[in-house]
Design a protein around this motif. Structure first.
Motif, PDB file in Angstrom:
ATOM      1  N   UNK A  94       0.924  -1.594  -0.435  1.00 18.82           N
ATOM      2  CA  UNK A  94      -0.616   0.431  -0.228  1.00 18.82           C
ATOM      3  C   UNK A  94       1.046   1.398   0.205  1.00 18.82           C
ATOM      4  N   UNK A  95       1.673   0.849   1.220  1.00 22.60           N
ATOM      5  CA  UNK A  95       2.971   2.749   1.074  1.00 22.60           C
ATOM      6  C   UNK A  95       3.492   2.770   0.003  1.00 22.60           C
ATOM      7  N   UNK A  96       3.781   1.830  -0.976  1.00 27.22           N
ATOM      8  CA  UNK A  96       4.390   1.680  -1.972  1.00 27.22           C
ATOM      9  C   UNK A  96       3.641   2.335  -2.857  1.00 27.22           C
ATOM     10  N   UNK A 150       5.845   6.859  13.844  1.00 20.61           N
ATOM     11  CA  UNK A 150       5.109   5.806  13.643  1.00 20.61           C
ATOM     12  C   UNK A 150       3.874   5.053  12.236  1.00 20.61           C
ATOM     13  N   UNK A 151       3.650   3.873  12.468  1.00 18.57           N
ATOM     14  CA  UNK A 151       3.410   3.723  11.335  1.00 18.57           C
ATOM     15  C   UNK A 151       1.950   2.782  12.215  1.00 18.57           C
ATOM     16  N   UNK A 152       1.190   3.803  11.315  1.00 22.86           N
ATOM     17  CA  UNK A 152      -0.283   3.145  11.316  1.00 22.86           C
ATOM     18  C   UNK A 152      -1.115   2.151  10.421  1.00 22.86           C
ATOM     19  N   UNK A 153      -2.020   1.026  10.318  1.00 20.25           N
ATOM     20  CA  UNK A 153      -2.651   0.565   9.210  1.00 20.25           C
ATOM     21  C   UNK A 153      -4.064   0.608   9.431  1.00 20.25           C
ATOM     22  N   UNK A 154      -4.760   0.998   8.458  1.00 18.01           N
ATOM     23  CA  UNK A 154      -6.234   0.556   8.730  1.00 18.01           C
ATOM     24  C   UNK A 154      -6.978  -0.702   7.966  1.00 18.01           C
ATOM     25  N   UNK A 187      -2.865   3.062   4.623  1.00 13.71           N
ATOM     26  CA  UNK A 187      -1.504   3.600   5.994  1.00 13.71           C
ATOM     27  C   UNK A 187      -1.299   5.056   6.062  1.00 13.71           C
ATOM     28  N   UNK A 188      -0.836   4.839   7.493  1.00 12.90           N
ATOM     29  CA  UNK A 188      -0.776   6.759   7.299  1.00 12.90           C
ATOM     30  C   UNK A 188       0.612   6.671   8.199  1.00 12.90           C
ATOM     31  N   UNK A 189       1.631   7.968   8.013  1.00 13.46           N
ATOM     32  CA  UNK A 189       3.170   7.503   9.275  1.00 13.46           C
ATOM     33  C   UNK A 189       2.795   9.084   9.305  1.00 13.46           C
ATOM     34  N   UNK A 190       3.521   9.312  10.791  1.00 16.82           N
ATOM     35  CA  UNK A 190       3.199  10.711  11.192  1.00 16.82           C
ATOM     36  C   UNK A 190       4.683  10.600  12.460  1.00 16.82           C
ATOM     37  N   UNK A 191       4.354  12.163  12.754  1.00 17.71           N
ATOM     38  CA  UNK A 191       5.456  12.131  13.882  1.00 17.71           C
ATOM     39  C   UNK A 191       5.925  13.063  14.734  1.00 17.71           C
ATOM     40  N   UNK A 192       5.423  13.493  15.795  1.00 15.90           N
ATOM     41  CA  UNK A 192       4.789  14.585  16.338  1.00 15.90           C
ATOM     42  C   UNK A 192       6.254  15.172  16.499  1.00 15.90           C
ATOM     43  N   UNK A 252       3.287  12.990   7.739  1.00 13.16           N
ATOM     44  CA  UNK A 252       4.220  12.252   6.328  1.00 13.16           C
ATOM     45  C   UNK A 252       3.676  11.029   5.554  1.00 13.16           C
ATOM     46  N   UNK A 253       2.827  10.390   5.671  1.00 14.71           N
ATOM     47  CA  UNK A 253       2.042   9.488   4.611  1.00 14.71           C
ATOM     48  C   UNK A 253       1.041   9.606   4.862  1.00 14.71           C
ATOM     49  N   UNK A 254       0.214   9.001   4.130  1.00 13.36           N
ATOM     50  CA  UNK A 254      -0.782   8.757   4.050  1.00 13.36           C
ATOM     51  C   UNK A 254      -1.627   8.217   3.097  1.00 13.36           C
ATOM     52  N   UNK A 255      -2.029   6.804   2.897  1.00 18.29           N
ATOM     53  CA  UNK A 255      -2.043   6.388   1.594  1.00 18.29           C
ATOM     54  C   UNK A 255      -3.172   5.532   1.723  1.00 18.29           C
ATOM     55  N   UNK A 256      -4.168   5.821   1.167  1.00 16.59           N
ATOM     56  CA  UNK A 256      -5.721   4.587   0.613  1.00 16.59           C
ATOM     57  C   UNK A 256      -5.123   3.430  -0.350  1.00 16.59           C
TER      58      UNK A 256
END
Length: 141
Positions: free
Chosen positions: A18-20, A45-49, A58-63, A76-80
């Protein structure tokens, strides 16, 4: 539907297809190395739905803390996954990040989006009520 943090090598690799779709320049090994380094050094941090056990977004984020934004979470990342778009998964993940940020004492969330991603821009502005705050500039060294 479940949102889950991905931590193990197996979990991280399961999100790569998905991230690709967003980070087309990465191969599996560079993706894994960057996720691990960002987690260790930058609180990424990386989370998946997951829908019926399958990763659909998936989404990746950082405080972060900066003088401009104060205490905020950088997305940083948000993709379906392409075959799962327009089903509300991006909205659910972005809402999850916003709620995570608020629960952890952060004042806002922010992200950048490629100039060519006009549909994403409409989503952020019209559906999720994000405002354009600045241009992002980059210089390769």
């Amino acid at each position: 539907m479940e949102i889950k943090e991905l931590k193990t090598k197996t979990e991280l690799l399961s999100a790569f297809p998905v991230m690709k779709q967003l980070r087309t320049h990465l191969d599996e090994s560079s993706y894994l190395a960057l996720v691990k380094e960002a987690a260790e050094k930058d609180s990424y941090r990386l989370f998946a739905l997951l829908e019926e056990g399958k990763i659909t977004a998936v989404t990746g984020f950082k405080p972060m803390i900066t003088l401009y934004y104060g205490r905020f979470v950088w997305i940083c990342d948000l993709v379906t996954a392409e075959d799962s778009r327009s089903r509300g998964y991006g909205e659910k993940l972005l809402t999850f990040v916003q709620e995570w940020a608020q629960a952890h004492g952060y004042e806002s969330t922010a992200l950048s989006s490629g100039l060519q991603r006009e549909a994403a821009h409409r989503f952020y502005e019209n559906k999720m009520a994000y405002q354009k705050a600045s241009y992002v500039f980059k210089k390769d060294l």
